[in-house]
Design an enzyme around this catalytic site. Structure first.
Site, PDB file in Angstrom:
ATOM      1  N   ARG A 104       0.820  -1.230   0.000  1.00 38.85           N
ATOM      2  CA  ARG A 104       0.000   0.000   0.000  1.00 38.85           C
ATOM      3  C   ARG A 104       0.847   1.271   0.000  1.00 38.85           C
ATOM      4  NH1 ARG A 104      -3.827  -2.643   3.758  1.00 38.85           N
ATOM      5  NH2 ARG A 104      -5.396  -3.577   2.409  1.00 38.85           N
ATOM      6  N   LYS A 126       4.629  11.955 -11.143  1.00 37.16           N
ATOM      7  CA  LYS A 126       3.795  11.109 -11.999  1.00 37.16           C
ATOM      8  C   LYS A 126       4.491   9.763 -12.164  1.00 37.16           C
ATOM      9  CE  LYS A 126       1.174  14.423 -14.705  1.00 37.16           C
ATOM     10  NZ  LYS A 126       0.937  15.016 -16.032  1.00 37.16           N
ATOM     11  N   GLU A 168      12.132  18.715 -23.933  1.00 38.21           N
ATOM     12  CA  GLU A 168      11.402  18.954 -22.668  1.00 38.21           C
ATOM     13  C   GLU A 168      11.990  20.162 -21.928  1.00 38.21           C
ATOM     14  OE1 GLU A 168       8.650  17.618 -21.622  1.00 38.21           O
ATOM     15  OE2 GLU A 168       8.477  15.563 -22.366  1.00 38.21           O
ATOM     16  N   LYS A 205       9.486  23.435 -12.940  1.00 41.99           N
ATOM     17  CA  LYS A 205       8.470  22.370 -12.904  1.00 41.99           C
ATOM     18  C   LYS A 205       8.038  22.102 -11.461  1.00 41.99           C
ATOM     19  CE  LYS A 205       7.010  17.834 -14.061  1.00 41.99           C
ATOM     20  NZ  LYS A 205       7.095  16.598 -14.783  1.00 41.99           N
ATOM     21  N   GLU A 215      -2.813  18.039 -10.991  1.00 43.39           N
ATOM     22  CA  GLU A 215      -3.179  18.487 -12.332  1.00 43.39           C
ATOM     23  C   GLU A 215      -4.660  18.790 -12.494  1.00 43.39           C
ATOM     24  OE1 GLU A 215      -0.890  16.485 -15.393  1.00 43.39           O
ATOM     25  OE2 GLU A 215      -2.398  17.028 -16.863  1.00 43.39           O
ATOM     26  N   ARG A 219      -1.065  22.774 -13.609  1.00 43.49           N
ATOM     27  CA  ARG A 219      -0.071  21.770 -14.033  1.00 43.49           C
ATOM     28  C   ARG A 219      -0.248  21.346 -15.484  1.00 43.49           C
ATOM     29  NH1 ARG A 219       2.350  16.488 -10.821  1.00 43.49           N
ATOM     30  NH2 ARG A 219       3.706  15.847 -12.526  1.00 43.49           N
ATOM     31  N   ASN A 223       1.961  20.080 -20.174  1.00 44.03           N
ATOM     32  CA  ASN A 223       1.658  19.195 -21.302  1.00 44.03           C
ATOM     33  C   ASN A 223       1.820  19.904 -22.642  1.00 44.03           C
ATOM     34  OD1 ASN A 223       1.030  17.010 -19.632  1.00 44.03           O
ATOM     35  ND2 ASN A 223      -0.996  17.881 -19.242  1.00 44.03           N
ATOM     36  N   HIS A 226       2.266  17.911 -25.748  1.00 45.21           N
ATOM     37  CA  HIS A 226       2.103  16.490 -25.441  1.00 45.21           C
ATOM     38  C   HIS A 226       0.860  15.847 -26.043  1.00 45.21           C
ATOM     39  CE1 HIS A 226       5.529  17.064 -22.923  1.00 45.21           C
ATOM     40  NE2 HIS A 226       5.506  15.812 -22.498  1.00 45.21           N
ATOM     41  N   HIS A 230       1.703  12.546 -27.967  1.00 48.07           N
ATOM     42  CA  HIS A 230       1.192  11.212 -27.660  1.00 48.07           C
ATOM     43  C   HIS A 230       0.505  10.595 -28.882  1.00 48.07           C
ATOM     44  CE1 HIS A 230       1.222  12.040 -23.054  1.00 48.07           C
ATOM     45  NE2 HIS A 230       2.399  11.711 -23.517  1.00 48.07           N
ATOM     46  N   HIS A 245       9.991   9.880 -27.387  1.00 51.44           N
ATOM     47  CA  HIS A 245       9.042  10.802 -26.755  1.00 51.44           C
ATOM     48  C   HIS A 245       9.502  12.253 -26.941  1.00 51.44           C
ATOM     49  CE1 HIS A 245       6.126  12.423 -24.030  1.00 51.44           C
ATOM     50  NE2 HIS A 245       7.060  12.896 -23.235  1.00 51.44           N
TER      51      HIS A 245
HETATM   52  N1  GLY Z   1       5.158  15.638 -17.744  1.00 53.77           N
HETATM   53  C1  GLY Z   1       4.189  16.575 -17.344  1.00 53.77           C
HETATM   54  C2  GLY Z   1       3.903  16.547 -15.884  1.00 53.77           C
HETATM   55  O1  GLY Z   1       4.643  15.942 -15.120  1.00 53.77           O
HETATM   56  O2  GLY Z   1       2.928  17.113 -15.468  1.00 53.77           O
END
Ligand code: GLY
Length: 336
Positions: A104, A126, A168, A205, A215, A219, A223, A226, A230, A245
């Site tokens: 957990r 993330k 990035e 960031k 997000e 946040r 993206n 992105h 994607h 990527h």
């Molecule tokens: N890669 C975008 C974020 O971490 O929100």
């Protein structure tokens, strides 16, 4: 409620400089990409066990996460254990996810070994894996106890990986620091040391994530490029093409700039200006697929809701805005 979330960025000249940060850990487990075994080897003596993974998009799956969890269990990892992920974003995503569900949830930390992971993937919590052909469909947001950045790992990074990470890096500055954007383009063009710029990008960031860790709003700006990226990566997988990527993000930012111009939001000529910068910085800029291919996978992106996607649109370096559009509307505007 989520204000002042702890997001800790640490740095040092060499990989071994992480050792003081983990000195007090009685139960340290390394999870490392076998491609970077020499870097993991530098600190393996501090760990109770080291778990190697093959970090590839194909292996970024629940099977690999379960295998990490199983190895933690077999090694006797308790709830006090700390997992230290050593590798690129695929490794930090999977190790972080495994740690976040094992018993957990146990703590994890990141030692990213690619530029892309240093400025993006390994910062902000993330974690996750792909599901079938869809990227990062499963996962959780749980902050690492620290992310340790060292320029030493970049010395052996292949040029193509460096360029992917550069996309990035430039993305972050396009969002939040026009001066750093200009400086980063110059440094990349001249092949100079990125050290301070990496720390600056990670800190921009981290500030955004502190304000909006899950997000719900701000946040989303991270993206930038992105949604298109994607979709491009999805198309590349279908065609078995080799598109990284970071390469997809660079192309995606240019498409976002074009969309922004078409919607009358960006300053005129932004796409061309960014394209010239990206070429100078060594990034890939050609969109390899017809734009019509992108609408369907964008609609299936995990961030799509009620048929719309929050497109992040650059206005000028250092400033972006968010617009909700259907993927079909976006593609129509690009093609018009
Ligand atoms: N890669 C975008 C974020 O971490 O929100």
């Amino acid at each position: 409620m989520f204000k002042d979330m702890e997001i800790r960025i640490e740095s040092g000249e060499r990989v071994r400089d992480v050792l003081p940060l983990i000195a007090g850990e009685g139960e340290l487990y390394l999870v490392y990409d076998s491609e970077v075994a020499p870097w993991a080897g530098e600190i393996a003596g501090a760990a109770r066990a080291a778990i190697a993974i093959e970090a590839s998009e194909e292996n970024k799956s629940m099977d690999t996460v379960l295998s990490i969890c199983r190895q933690l269990m077999e090694a006797g990892a308790s709830r006090k254990a700390l997992v230290l992920a050593v590798g690129g974003g695929i490794t930090t995503d999977m190790a972080g996810f495994a740690a976040s569900i094992y018993k957990r949830g146990i703590r994890y930390a990141n030692l990213p070994t690619t530029l892309l992971a240093q400025v993006d993937a390994a910062v902000g919590g993330k974690t996750g894996v792909n599901l079938d052909d869809y990227k990062n469909m499963l996962g959780v947001i749980v902050q690492p106890v620290f992310t340790f950045l060292t320029p030493e790992v970049l010395k052996t990074l292949p040029e193509r990986e460096l360029c992917s990470g550069a996309a990035e890096l430039l993305k972050t500055f396009l969002i939040g620091d026009a001066a750093a954007y200009g400086e980063a383009v110059r440094v990349l063009r001249e092949g100079r040391d990125l050290g301070k710029l990496i720390l600056r990008a990670a800190s921009i960031k981290a500030d955004i994530v502190r304000r909006d860790p899950f997000e719900h709003g701000e946040r989303r700006v991270l993206n930038l490029g992105h949604s298109f990226a994607h979709a491009l990566e999805h198309e590349a997988r279908l065609r078995e093409d080799d598109l990284s990527h970071g390469e997809a993000v660079g192309i995606g930012i240019l498409l976002a700039a074009r969309l922004s111009e078409r919607l009358g939001l960006a300053e005129t000529g932004l796409e061309e200006r960014l394209r010239a910068d990206f070429v100078a910085a060594g990034l890939r800029t050609d969109c390899p697929y017809p734009l019509e291919c992108l609408a369907a996978p964008m609609a299936k992106d995990k961030k799509a809701a009620d048929g719309t996607v929050h497109f992040i649109l650059p206005v000028r370096p250092g400033e972006v805005i968010i617009r909700a559009l259907t993927p079909a509307e976006a593609v129509r505007a690009l093609i018009a």
